[in-house]
Design an enzyme around this catalytic site. Structure first.
Site, PDB file in Angstrom:
ATOM      1  N   GLU A 244       0.763  -1.151  -0.067  1.00 21.05           N
ATOM      2  CA  GLU A 244      -0.157  -0.090   0.140  1.00 21.05           C
ATOM      3  C   GLU A 244       0.937   1.265  -0.164  1.00 21.05           C
ATOM      4  OE1 GLU A 244      -3.996   0.457   2.227  1.00 21.05           O
ATOM      5  OE2 GLU A 244      -2.831   1.427   3.314  1.00 21.05           O
ATOM      6  N   ARG A 270      -0.961  33.890 -19.162  1.00 20.90           N
ATOM      7  CA  ARG A 270      -1.262  35.073 -18.164  1.00 20.90           C
ATOM      8  C   ARG A 270      -0.308  36.005 -17.994  1.00 20.90           C
ATOM      9  NH1 ARG A 270      -4.873  38.000 -15.144  1.00 20.90           N
ATOM     10  NH2 ARG A 270      -3.955  38.673 -13.236  1.00 20.90           N
ATOM     11  N   GLN A 281      11.358  34.753 -12.673  1.00 20.40           N
ATOM     12  CA  GLN A 281      11.792  33.820 -12.049  1.00 20.40           C
ATOM     13  C   GLN A 281      11.101  33.070 -10.879  1.00 20.40           C
ATOM     14  OE1 GLN A 281      15.878  35.076 -11.161  1.00 20.40           O
ATOM     15  NE2 GLN A 281      16.680  34.347 -13.030  1.00 20.40           N
TER      16      GLN A 281
END
Length: 400
Positions: A244, A270, A281
């Site tokens: 798991e 954008r 940066q």
């Protein structure tokens, strides 16, 4: 370890990516509010073979090795936006089907594996109690032998899939005074007298992976439904946790990849101060860091899967669970920062991904527990160094 995907692995990854992107999670926003798993999506995954990936062909499975399973589940996570569904599928696969596959008798495999693989049975793993969480073996639920049966009494909580489960793998103790040595595993069916499930917790994230409390009151379980031998519960749990922890969060690799792709696209489209924000940066470096975290998490997951197939459980299972969950939280936080105010709304999935990722840091043991386990196996916390390091520096878990 060969990091190149085979043609078969690449095809499986892409097939499940397309399944996730085109057929799953369409009503996710409403179900996230109502904390409801989409049973139709569960069936679609079952029909596509997701629940049969690791199971033997004799029981309708695909017989895939752990590394291939990781690659396949990564593809499903890349396409599917429903992180709760993915966690529910993983809990069913790695904590129920897997221990039945490894420790079950031929009769148990015939009775349960086919149904667990084709989706006609849903499984849940019941281990956590009110007084035992990280100390998983300090159980209060008792199993009292009565001839050819056991009588189980006690309660479990935070059981993923409990509200919809047909079959439970339940851990109980033959005698609390025996500690972890008395723990024994059982297969309990939902329709047995004395079995009850209650849902009372409202979760912050992973809301489409249903949680419940399981109560067993004088539940009679035949010896034929004991999983493994008496007092073998700790070994069964250790094996279950190794699988798991290695594979439960593999879908999150795909989710992170999808989120990074969306951030790159947004950084191009954008514009602020007359140029795309990707030229700043503070944005570009953040995306690079997201990518590096993803690659680190992927490498540890693949190594854990490789070891499960080649050398058995290893310390890489804990390392994978820790790295994937922490990388996911950091990545989705960074995504919200890149999207700004928009990332804090439901217009983007970053806020839901972050809520979901926070829950993975406590799944299969908290990340603090993963560090404790790794420290013990590396010989840091005292005593003899536990891992056996062989060719390639493989650290193999020794049975307790």
């Amino acid at each position: 370890m060969n990091l190149d995907w085979t043609e078969e692995q690449a095809e499986l990854h892409e097939r499940l990516r397309i399944l996730g992107a085109t057929e799953l999670g369409h009503d996710l926003e409403e179900r996230d509010r109502s904390q409801r798993l989409q049973e139709g999506d569960w069936k679609r995954c079952a029909d596509a073979g997701v629940l049969a990936l690791p199971l033997p062909e004799a029981y309708g499975g695909a017989g895939r090795d752990p590394l291939t399973c990781a690659i396949a589940m990564e593809g499903l996570g890349h396409g599917c936006p429903d992180n709760g569904l993915l966690i529910s599928l993983g809990a069913h696969l790695w904590a129920v089907a897997l221990p039945v596959m490894v420790f079950g008798t031929d009769e148990q495999k015939r009775r349960y594996l086919t149904g667990l693989g084709d989706g006609s049975l849903i499984g849940a793993h019941a281990i956590t109690e009110a007084g035992s969480g990280s100390d998983a073996m300090a159980l209060a639920m008792t199993a009292t032998r009565d001839g050819d049966r056991y009588v189980l009494n006690g309660g479990k909580r935070f059981v993923t899939n409990a509200p919809i489960a047909d079959v439970f793998v339940v851990h109980a103790t033959l005698d609390p005074e025996l500690g972890f040595t008395g723990v024994t595993a059982f297969i309990v069916e939902r329709n047995q007298p004395g079995v009850s499930v209650e849902t009372r917790f409202e979760k912050s994230g992973l809301r489409t992976a249903p949680w419940g409390e399981l109560t067993l009151e004088n539940v009679s379980v035949p010896v034929s439904r004991r999983l493994g031998a008496e007092k073998q519960g700790s070994r069964i749990l250790a094996t279950t946790m190794a699988w798991e922890r290695a594979l439960l969060l593999a879908p999150l690799l795909g989710t992170m990849r999808r989120q990074i792709d969306e951030c790159v696209e947004y950084a191009h489209s954008r514009k602020q101060f007359g140029q795309p924000i990707g030229r700043f940066q503070s944005v570009s470096n953040r995306i690079v860091d997201m990518w590096v975290r993803l690659e680190q998490a992927r490498l540890l997951t693949y190594r854990a899967g490789w070891d499960l197939a080649k050398a058995g459980p290893s310390v890489y299972s804990e390392a994978a669970q820790m790295q994937v969950s922490e990388a996911a939280v950091a990545t989705f936080q960074d995504a919200m920062q890149i999207f700004g105010a928009l990332g804090y709304t439901k217009e983007r999935d970053a806020e839901r991904n972050l809520r979901d990722a926070l829950g993975t840091r406590i799944s299969s043991g908290t990340t603090d527990i993963q560090r404790l386990v790794m420290a013990e196996r590396l010989g840091v916390t005292g005593g003899a160094r536990r891992p056996a390091t062989g060719a390639g520096g493989r650290a193999v878990v020794h049975s307790r």
